[in-house]
Enzyme design. Structure first.
Site, PDB file in Angstrom:
ATOM      1  N   TYR A 133      -5.742   5.789  -8.529  1.00  0.00           N
ATOM      2  CA  TYR A 133      -6.775   4.483  -8.108  1.00  0.00           C
ATOM      3  C   TYR A 133      -8.024   5.585  -9.506  1.00  0.00           C
ATOM      4  CZ  TYR A 133      -4.448   2.513  -4.522  1.00  0.00           C
ATOM      5  OH  TYR A 133      -3.229   1.948  -4.014  1.00  0.00           O
ATOM      6  N   CYS A 135       1.036  -0.910  -0.142  1.00  0.00           N
ATOM      7  CA  CYS A 135       0.098  -0.034   0.029  1.00  0.00           C
ATOM      8  C   CYS A 135       0.887   1.357   0.019  1.00  0.00           C
ATOM      9  CB  CYS A 135      -0.666  -0.373   1.279  1.00  0.00           C
ATOM     10  SG  CYS A 135      -2.241   1.645   1.673  1.00  0.00           S
TER      11      CYS A 135
HETATM   12  N1  LIG Z   1      -6.493   8.071   3.749  1.00  0.00           N
HETATM   13  C1  LIG Z   1      -6.106   6.301   4.134  1.00  0.00           C
HETATM   14  C2  LIG Z   1      -6.469   5.381   3.025  1.00  0.00           C
HETATM   15  C3  LIG Z   1      -5.577   4.768   3.131  1.00  0.00           C
HETATM   16  C4  LIG Z   1      -5.965   3.261   2.181  1.00  0.00           C
HETATM   17  O1  LIG Z   1      -7.025   3.577   1.449  1.00  0.00           O
HETATM   18  N2  LIG Z   1      -5.671   2.376   2.211  1.00  0.00           N
HETATM   19  C5  LIG Z   1      -6.130   0.732   1.589  1.00  0.00           C
HETATM   20  C6  LIG Z   1      -4.914   0.494   0.909  1.00  0.00           C
HETATM   21  S1  LIG Z   1      -3.919   1.080  -0.188  1.00  0.00           S
HETATM   22  C7  LIG Z   1      -6.614  -0.126   2.294  1.00  0.00           C
HETATM   23  O2  LIG Z   1      -6.225  -0.834   3.054  1.00  0.00           O
HETATM   24  N3  LIG Z   1      -7.951   0.095   1.283  1.00  0.00           N
HETATM   25  C8  LIG Z   1      -8.589  -1.577   2.199  1.00  0.00           C
HETATM   26  C9  LIG Z   1     -10.214  -1.743   1.428  1.00  0.00           C
HETATM   27  O3  LIG Z   1     -10.513  -0.311   0.949  1.00  0.00           O
HETATM   28  O4  LIG Z   1     -10.767  -2.298   1.952  1.00  0.00           O
HETATM   29  C10 LIG Z   1      -4.817   6.561   3.891  1.00  0.00           C
HETATM   30  O5  LIG Z   1      -3.740   7.598   3.374  1.00  0.00           O
HETATM   31  O6  LIG Z   1      -4.302   6.230   5.573  1.00  0.00           O
END
Ligand SMILES: N[C@@H](CCC(=O)N[C@@H](CS)C(=O)NCC(=O)O)C(=O)O
Length: 314
Positions: free
Chosen positions: A185, A58
């Site tokens: 994204y 990530c």
């Molecule tokens: N705004 C958050 C975004 C974090 C994020 O979107 N993480 C993703 C991985 S790249 C995630 O955990 N996605 C899991 C999901 O949406 O189920 C940050 O910057 O901390």
């Protein structure tokens, strides 16, 4: 498969773009407390008190891991790394255990923090062992906490958000976040041609602009050393040719076509400690195998050759 918790219960499902004309809209992070040096916020910076949950795939989690490395906070903040391929969302295994709780899934960490949590289960998440909750799951804020609140415990004297440059850094961050970090994204998760094309055009005009800027200055905020603005761009650039170019259809040009951006990528990648935070196997497997709505065969491409990584080997 990805999903979310509703009132503490797990449900499978990807992002719903039905209400936003095929456009991917990123949800906001919900745990937004701050760790401070003197503890006025209720969360004082202390060695050994906080535990960071990350995925090496990530880009958002990666920035927090980079800040931990650059500041020399490895002995102060402990870390658990999730499996790259999602099952019930992010999970742990014998090889990649939850060092703190021994849980099987990251959603159990969120339920432990708040039994009624409703929302997506995101990395990074910073856990407080004392109050037994998630202090923050917003990477941009965790990065700042590591830079400022933990300064007294940092082994390395590096300022990622120096006071004199804050307005320039904020400005660069906003531009890079909207068009590039989140822009890839918005290309990849778009479900309508118009939404994809809009994100694509914005992404490449932003990359053209940064390419141009890097012809005039070494670092984005005009500093002598890289700041958080550079590291925040780095985590997207290094995934670009391997993942975003193909999987997210960001395919006007690879980063290797941009002379300044690829030189910049190489310099940042060679910074001591950084290559050890990069796991291209996790990166490729996470995106190509977890996003079955985009890549139903789950085949992970064998290429491309990543010259910035080969060059770093000498
Ligand atoms: N705004 C958050 C975004 C974090 C994020 O979107 N993480 C993703 C991985 S790249 C995630 O955990 N996605 C899991 C999901 O949406 O189920 C940050 O910057 O901390």
């Amino acid at each position: 498969m990805s999903g979310n918790l509703t009132d503490g219960r797990w449900h499978e499902g990807w992002y719903d773009t039905g209400k936003s004309a095929g456009e991917f809209v990123r949800p906001t992070s919900q745990f937004r407390n701050w760790i401070t040096a003197n503890g006025w916020s209720g969360y004082p910076a202390e060695p050994g008190r906080y535990h960071l949950y990350v995925s090496l795939a990530c880009p958002w989690a990666h920035r927090t891991l980079i800040a931990r490395t650059l500041k020399g906070l490895e002995d102060v903040i402990s870390v658990s790394v999730v499996e790259p391929v999602m099952t019930q969302g992010w999970s742990f295994s014998a090889a990649l255990p939850d060092h703190l709780h021994g849980f099987q899934y990251l959603h159990q960490v969120y339920s432990a923090a708040d039994p009624h949590y409703t929302g997506r289960i995101l990395v990074p998440a910073l856990w407080d062992k004392q109050t037994r909750t998630i202090v923050s799951n917003e990477s941009s804020e965790i990065l700042r906490m590591f830079d400022t609140a933990f300064a007294a415990f940092a082994r390395k004297d590096v300022a990622l958000y120096p006071a004199a440059l804050r307005s320039q850094i904020d400005e660069v961050n906003a531009f890079v976040y909207d068009n590039i970090n989140n822009g890839v994204y918005r290309c990849g998760f778009a479900t309508e041609q118009v939404a994809y094309k809009d994100a694509f055009d914005r992404l490449f005009s932003a990359l053209d602009r940064v390419e141009d800027d890097l012809g005039q200055r070494a670092w984005l905020a005009g500093s002598e050393h890289p700041t958080e603005a550079d590291w925040r761009l780095f985590t997207t650039l290094l995934r670009f040719d391997a993942v975003y170019f193909g999987h997210f259809k960001c395919n006007r040009n690879p980063i290797e076509d941009f002379a300044n951006l690829s030189r910049y990528l190489r310099t940042l990648y060679r910074t001591p400690g950084i290559a050890a935070t990069v796991n291209m196997d996790h990166i490729k497997r996470h995106y190509y195998v977890s996003h079955t709505h985009i890549n139903p065969t789950r085949i992970v491409p064998a290429g491309p050759r990543l010259k910035f990584m080969e060059d770093a080997l000498g």
